[in-house]
Write a protein that holds these residues in place. Structure first.
Motif, PDB file in Angstrom:
ATOM      1  N   GLY A  11       0.788  -1.223   0.000  1.00 34.22           N
ATOM      2  CA  GLY A  11       0.000   0.000   0.000  1.00 34.22           C
ATOM      3  C   GLY A  11       0.818   1.270   0.000  1.00 34.22           C
ATOM      4  N   GLY A  12       2.125   1.161  -0.246  1.00 38.03           N
ATOM      5  CA  GLY A  12       2.964   2.351  -0.248  1.00 38.03           C
ATOM      6  C   GLY A  12       2.543   3.328  -1.329  1.00 38.03           C
ATOM      7  N   ARG A  13       2.389   4.591  -0.954  1.00 34.95           N
ATOM      8  CA  ARG A  13       1.875   5.598  -1.877  1.00 34.95           C
ATOM      9  C   ARG A  13       2.994   6.459  -2.439  1.00 34.95           C
ATOM     10  NH1 ARG A  13      -0.695   6.310   2.649  1.00 34.95           N
ATOM     11  NH2 ARG A  13       0.049   8.453   2.882  1.00 34.95           N
ATOM     12  N   PHE A  14       2.752   6.913  -3.661  1.00 31.99           N
ATOM     13  CA  PHE A  14       3.626   7.899  -4.297  1.00 31.99           C
ATOM     14  C   PHE A  14       2.890   9.225  -4.343  1.00 31.99           C
ATOM     15  CE2 PHE A  14       4.535  10.482  -7.978  1.00 31.99           C
ATOM     16  CZ  PHE A  14       5.909  10.633  -7.918  1.00 31.99           C
ATOM     17  N   SER A  15       3.619  10.311  -4.053  1.00 32.34           N
ATOM     18  CA  SER A  15       3.024  11.634  -4.203  1.00 32.34           C
ATOM     19  C   SER A  15       4.090  12.603  -4.680  1.00 32.34           C
ATOM     20  CB  SER A  15       2.420  12.113  -2.878  1.00 32.34           C
ATOM     21  OG  SER A  15       3.429  12.486  -1.954  1.00 32.34           O
ATOM     22  N   LYS A  16       3.666  13.568  -5.470  1.00 30.53           N
ATOM     23  CA  LYS A  16       4.582  14.583  -5.959  1.00 30.53           C
ATOM     24  C   LYS A  16       5.165  15.392  -4.811  1.00 30.53           C
ATOM     25  CE  LYS A  16       4.890  18.648  -8.979  1.00 30.53           C
ATOM     26  NZ  LYS A  16       5.482  19.478  -7.894  1.00 30.53           N
ATOM     27  N   TYR A  17       4.355  15.626  -3.810  1.00 25.49           N
ATOM     28  CA  TYR A  17       4.829  16.384  -2.641  1.00 25.49           C
ATOM     29  C   TYR A  17       6.022  15.679  -1.996  1.00 25.49           C
ATOM     30  CZ  TYR A  17       4.746  18.311   2.091  1.00 25.49           C
ATOM     31  OH  TYR A  17       5.097  18.886   3.289  1.00 25.49           O
TER      32      TYR A  17
ATOM     33  N   ALA B 105      13.845  16.296 -10.734  1.00 28.14           N
ATOM     34  CA  ALA B 105      13.115  15.031 -10.843  1.00 28.14           C
ATOM     35  C   ALA B 105      12.041  15.158 -11.908  1.00 28.14           C
ATOM     36  CB  ALA B 105      12.495  14.663  -9.499  1.00 28.14           C
ATOM     37  N   GLN B 106      12.012  14.200 -12.813  1.00 25.88           N
ATOM     38  CA  GLN B 106      10.994  14.153 -13.855  1.00 25.88           C
ATOM     39  C   GLN B 106      10.142  12.919 -13.640  1.00 25.88           C
ATOM     40  OE1 GLN B 106      12.966  14.253 -17.636  1.00 25.88           O
ATOM     41  NE2 GLN B 106      13.743  16.337 -17.357  1.00 25.88           N
ATOM     42  N   LYS B 107       8.841  13.088 -13.776  1.00 24.84           N
ATOM     43  CA  LYS B 107       7.932  11.962 -13.549  1.00 24.84           C
ATOM     44  C   LYS B 107       7.020  11.807 -14.759  1.00 24.84           C
ATOM     45  CE  LYS B 107       4.470  14.649 -11.001  1.00 24.84           C
ATOM     46  NZ  LYS B 107       4.989  15.934 -11.478  1.00 24.84           N
ATOM     47  N   SER B 108       6.611  10.576 -14.995  1.00 26.47           N
ATOM     48  CA  SER B 108       5.678  10.282 -16.082  1.00 26.47           C
ATOM     49  C   SER B 108       4.769   9.149 -15.638  1.00 26.47           C
ATOM     50  CB  SER B 108       6.450   9.887 -17.356  1.00 26.47           C
ATOM     51  OG  SER B 108       7.271   8.753 -17.114  1.00 26.47           O
ATOM     52  N   LEU B 109       3.530   9.227 -16.099  1.00 27.25           N
ATOM     53  CA  LEU B 109       2.533   8.245 -15.709  1.00 27.25           C
ATOM     54  C   LEU B 109       2.630   7.021 -16.611  1.00 27.25           C
ATOM     55  CD1 LEU B 109       0.183   7.903 -13.700  1.00 27.25           C
ATOM     56  CD2 LEU B 109      -1.344   8.782 -15.483  1.00 27.25           C
TER      57      LEU B 109
ATOM     58  N   VAL C 279       3.863   5.629 -11.343  1.00 25.14           N
ATOM     59  CA  VAL C 279       4.570   6.822 -11.786  1.00 25.14           C
ATOM     60  C   VAL C 279       6.053   6.489 -11.887  1.00 25.14           C
ATOM     61  CG1 VAL C 279       5.127   9.218 -11.281  1.00 25.14           C
ATOM     62  CG2 VAL C 279       2.877   8.304 -10.665  1.00 25.14           C
ATOM     63  N   ASP C 280       6.584   6.653 -13.084  1.00 22.21           N
ATOM     64  CA  ASP C 280       8.011   6.438 -13.304  1.00 22.21           C
ATOM     65  C   ASP C 280       8.759   7.739 -13.051  1.00 22.21           C
ATOM     66  OD1 ASP C 280       7.443   3.817 -14.097  1.00 22.21           O
ATOM     67  OD2 ASP C 280       7.147   4.421 -16.187  1.00 22.21           O
ATOM     68  N   VAL C 281       9.870   7.638 -12.334  1.00 19.29           N
ATOM     69  CA  VAL C 281      10.624   8.818 -11.923  1.00 19.29           C
ATOM     70  C   VAL C 281      12.055   8.704 -12.416  1.00 19.29           C
ATOM     71  CG1 VAL C 281      11.476  10.167  -9.967  1.00 19.29           C
ATOM     72  CG2 VAL C 281       9.183   9.177  -9.880  1.00 19.29           C
ATOM     73  N   ILE C 282      12.523   9.778 -13.020  1.00 19.92           N
ATOM     74  CA  ILE C 282      13.925   9.894 -13.403  1.00 19.92           C
ATOM     75  C   ILE C 282      14.502  11.099 -12.669  1.00 19.92           C
ATOM     76  CG2 ILE C 282      15.568  10.248 -15.282  1.00 19.92           C
ATOM     77  CD1 ILE C 282      13.553   9.051 -17.203  1.00 19.92           C
TER      78      ILE C 282
END
Length: 938
Positions: free
Chosen positions: A237-243, A268-272, A279-282
């Motif tokens: 249940g770990g969540r990802f958030s932009k914040y 940081a760049q993110k894409s869905l 959310v993939d993060v580079i």
């Protein structure tokens, strides 16, 4: 009627209507809720009011209450002449009461005059807010997003704003499309409403792939460990958030700088992903070169000291600002130590044969001469003694408490301090300057303060005009200026404030004071005159309180300490507001007044209350070395029956026994700021390694008071029945006693200057308690027990805190006996005092049973090192001694241990695993012991 007169009358009523509506418009922008107001007025300003009617759109059982409230708010009375100002004052009072959502004023012409009809619709008020589906956020997190609170009025628009705020918070937490609805549950008995907040969080984003572009100097594993979004992805249940991603990016940049990458830049760049949930993060990284820092030429300060002045590790070195700021800080440190001309340059040299591009930043320091103050001479002083002047100086030769460094900036401050001293003594034309003679090698400074005192001006007379002779006589002793004392121009303003404050307290809040001083030709005497214009006398009208849905109104009025009909005192209003805010039962308190700005003869006070939730429940489970596995529960009410009394009941059960307790607390005992509490308890306790246990039932009565921010005193009384029983079931004279009835009186004093209750880093906590025990049946309970506990916390450098403890206890018998029961002696050993030993087994007999004494001494020193990510490394040294034992078993000497441990810091305190190693292990003893603790030992 002439046409011109009709036009004038139309213009008059247009202006009047505008005046009436303007406050409502302004109020709607300034207040959270603004009632709608309509007014229809007669077309003549000389009309008399024949009658005032109040119509309330509310259930019949509440109409009388609101009608009485409205009539108290309406300042107009039958027989008064209708004026726009009077109508406006009534409308303002009704609005500010926060009781009515719609206000309509109409007039009816009768043979006796104009009848005013007020039609009022009361607000709906929030009785309670119930939140459903808020996990994983706490209920308090949701309430913090809302602008409404129990006790507030509300509208449908307000409810819409709350849902938007809550949705925004859940989106910040990583939920894709949360849905929030707020329903109202009206209560039939009154106008109060319960808001039910239903939260449907729905699906949330999860971290997809996490990659680092440009990384070379730090491994991907270490970077991931510093990212909360990655650690959360490992949990169900770990969540990802932009914040959180933004926070992690900031943390990574800080980590890079700590590792010497001062030029690092991260984005940081993110894409869905295609599934719409991951959310993939580079993380794009421009590391730049790695830097090492060294110092050359520094003799006065250690490298570690100078590193404190470097901002490179925290702020980086963008556009070379980090280096320039660091050089400036180091120069300032040297200058404050007496080095007047330090020269610092920074050399940047590439380090060869390194896998990464690495440079050494070397701060090359030419300290120059260290200038010490050789002498300080005072010249020109006649009326003020030299010693008194020198007490003002920080520039002084070396001594035990001063290094004697010559600092030009400090000397400038000294000149100002001496100038101020002369001004305070009435020397209006003084002149103070300094001269400094440096030795040829600039290692010695001879300082001279040159003083031209000029004439001393004394106060010849003080006259206060505009007040009665009695009032003037009462005010004069409070003034800074007194006849025959030095005259100070700066004190005139202080005296004006003093006069304004004292006159204002008599009901003249609009007082104005002017001050003038006539100085004679020789400037030796000044005659002062204060002219006071009291302004209109103002009386405090009604006090209107809203929002107290639970708290009794007389409790609030008691704290206000003002009564309607008395002269208005602004200080008393302020004190009352502070008293209310000090009460733990309120979430917020706000004040408003009407009529003060308008200089009305009567000022009305409005108090808006937001009550805190009164009920609370606490449940805890855990394990501690001194009690084993335990469970705790506690329920209570902070505002019992709305009377600002705290009632709670709780219990604890553990491997060492159980305790049940209840307590009632009155924070305002007989109207004072003394806290009184009465309670009852039952306890059965068998501590680890003890051959006996105790069973105690009793009651307590205590009184306490806080004195300022640091001091607390208390006096408590305890009546208890105590049984001592054998653990192994074998009755002996030592372990099996008859039931003893004991009365204990305990005075207590505490000083607490710690910066944090949960995790202190600075300050002192010291306490002294004296138990005066009197046995009803047996003389063995006639004793006095002294306990002194002092703790000191110091953080000399960031991330390292030193904590120390000194504890002393002594039991002294009285009444013809020297015996003290085993359960009243001091026992040491374990997590709370000397770690590394089993609980209560610092001193033991031949059978391995603990030995207690009438005296106990404990000392501890602990270093707490912040490792980051809420982990803390601890090293400690403990020592203790149990003395004056009933038998010759055991030792009166000190025993000690050293150890270390690891703690994890939680919001409620640290949890730790520690190991203590005995330094003076006896035969057949273990080398040490592990301890598990919640919270600090001290």
């Amino acid at each position: 009627m002439h046409q011109a007169e009709k036009v004038n009358r139309i213009v008059f009523w247009v202006i009047t209507l505008a005046i009436l509506l303007a406050p409502a418009i302004g109020l709607s922008a300034a207040q959270k809720v603004a009632p709608a107001t309509n007014a229809a007025m007669p077309d003549s300003t000389d009309q008399k009011i024949s009658d005032i009617q109040v119509k309330i759109n509310a259930p019949s059982n509440r109409q009388a209450f609101y009608e009485d409230l409205a009539r108290r708010l309406i300042v107009l009375q039958p027989g008064d002449t209708i004026t726009p100002d009077a109508i406006d004052a009534s409308l303002d009072a009704i609005r500010l009461s926060h009781r009515f959502s719609a206000i309509h004023v109409d007039s009816q012409t009768t043979s006796q005059g104009e009848r005013l009809v007020y039609t009022l619709t009361p607000y709906k008020y929030i009785k309670d807010i119930r939140i459903q589906g808020n996990y994983p956020l706490f209920e308090s997190d949701i309430l913090n997003q809302m602008t409404l609170y129990p006790g507030d009025p509300y509208t449908e628009k307000d409810l819409s704003e709350q849902t938007k705020a809550i949705v925004k918070r859940y989106k910040r937490e990583g939920y894709i499309a949360p849905y929030v609805s707020i329903q109202t549950q009206p209560r039939e008995k009154d106008e109060n409403t319960v808001l039910v907040v239903d939260i449907q969080k729905g699906a949330h984003y999860r971290l997809g792939t996490l990659t680092f572009d440009g990384r070379q100097g730090i491994s991907a594993t270490m970077l991931k460990l510093h990212m909360r979004i990655w650690r959360a992805s490992l949990l169900p249940g770990g969540r990802f958030s932009k914040y959180r991603l933004d926070k992690d990016t900031d943390n990574l940049l800080k980590y890079y700088r700590e590792k010497g990458f001062f030029d690092a830049e991260l984005t940081a760049q993110k894409s869905l992903a295609n599934d719409g949930r991951h959310v993939d993060v580079i993380v794009k990284i421009k590391e730049g070169p790695r830097y090492t820092v060294s110092f050359l030429g520094n003799k006065r300060f250690w490298d570690l000291t100078l590193k404190k002045d470097l901002v490179l590790y925290s702020n980086g070195n963008r556009r070379q600002l980090g280096i320039r700021k660091s050089v400036k800080n180091i120069k300032q440190r040297y200058r404050e130590a007496g080095f007047l001309e330090p020269h610092i340059k920074v050399e940047k040299n590439q380090v060869p044969d390194t896998q990464l591009e690495t440079y050494e930043l070397q701060f090359v320091i030419q300290e120059g001469a260290e200038t010490k103050v050789e002498t300080v001479d005072i010249a020109g002083n006649q009326r003020i003694e030299e010693e008194k002047i020198k007490k003002q100086l920080l520039t002084r030769p070396p001594n035990l408490f001063h290094d004697g460094a010559y600092v030009p900036e400090t000397l400038e401050e000294d000149v100002y301090a001496v100038t101020t001293l002369y001004m305070q003594q009435g020397f209006q034309e003084r002149d103070v300057n300094s001269t400094v003679n440096l030795s040829q090698d600039k290692t010695q400074a001879n300082v001279t303060l040159n003083i031209e005192e000029g004439p001393q001006t004394l106060v010849g007379s003080i006259v206060i005009t505009g007040l009665t002779a009695d009032s003037s006589a009462k005010i004069k002793p409070a003034l800074a200026h007194q006849t025959g004392q030095p005259f100070r121009q700066s004190a005139l303003d202080a005296d004006k404030e003093t006069i304004s404050s004292l006159v204002s307290e008599e009901g003249y809040p609009h007082v104005a004071v002017e001050a003038s001083a006539a100085v004679n030709t020789g400037r030796t005497q000044a005659d002062i005159e204060y002219h006071v214009d009291p302004g209109p006398r103002v009386t405090l009208g009604d006090i209107f309180i809203s929002g107290n849905l639970r708290t009794a109104e007389h409790v609030i009025r008691r704290e206000l300490e003002v009564q309607p009909g008395t002269p208005l005192s602004l200080r008393s209003l302020h004190d009352g507001q502070r008293n209310l805010r000090d009460l733990a039962i309120f979430h917020d308190v706000s004040y408003r007044t009407i009529g003060l700005k308008e200089k009305a003869e009567t000022v009305y006070q409005f108090v808006d209350i937001e009550e805190a939730k009164p009920y609370y429940t606490q449940i805890g489970l855990g394990y501690e070395s001194d009690s084993g596995f335990y469970g705790r529960a506690k329920i209570g009410d902070h505002n019992l029956f709305g009377l600002n009394k705290d009632l709670w009941a709780g219990g604890e059960i553990s491997e060492t026994g159980f305790r049940l307790e209840t307590r009632l607390t009155e924070p305002r005992f007989i109207g004072t700021h003394i806290t009184a509490s009465i309670g009852a308890f039952h306890e059965e306790l068998t501590e680890f390694n003890q051959p006996f246990g105790t069973r105690t039932t009793g009651g307590t009565l205590s009184f306490g008071k806080e004195w300022g921010d640091h001091w607390t005193t208390a006096l408590s009384f305890r009546l208890e029945k105590r049984d001592q029983f054998s653990v192994d079931g074998q009755s002996t004279d030592e372990t099996e006693e008859d039931t003893r009835t004991i009365v204990v009186t305990t005075p207590y004093i505490r000083y607490d200057s710690r910066d944090s209750f949960v995790r202190p880093t600075r300050g002192v906590l010291s306490s002294l308690s004296i138990d005066i025990s009197k046995g009803i049946q047996r003389q063995v309970d006639n004793f006095v027990r002294y306990q002194l506990d002092t703790r000191y916390y110091l953080t000399p450098i960031e991330r390292i805190t030193f904590a120390s403890l000194a504890r002393f206890g002594q039991v002294i018998s009285y009444g013809g006996t020297n015996e003290v029961p085993d359960d009243q002696l001091f026992y040491l050993g374990g997590i709370q005092d000397v770690r590394g030993y089993k609980e209560n087994l610092l001193c033991y007999d031949a059978n391995g049973d603990p030995v207690g004494g009438k005296r106990a001494v404990v000392g501890s020193l602990e270093a707490r090192i912040d490792l980051g990510m809420n982990f803390e490394l601890t090293t400690f040294f403990d020592m203790g001694s149990v003395q004056n034992t009933p038998s010759e078993d055991g030792s009166n000497g000190f025993r000690s241990s050293v150890g270390m441990g690891l703690r994890y810091i939680t919001p409620i305190g640290p949890m730790g695993l520690l190991y203590g190693h005995k330094l003076d292990r006896e035969e057949n003893e273990s080398a040490g012991r592990f301890h598990l603790s919640i919270g600090y030992s001290f």
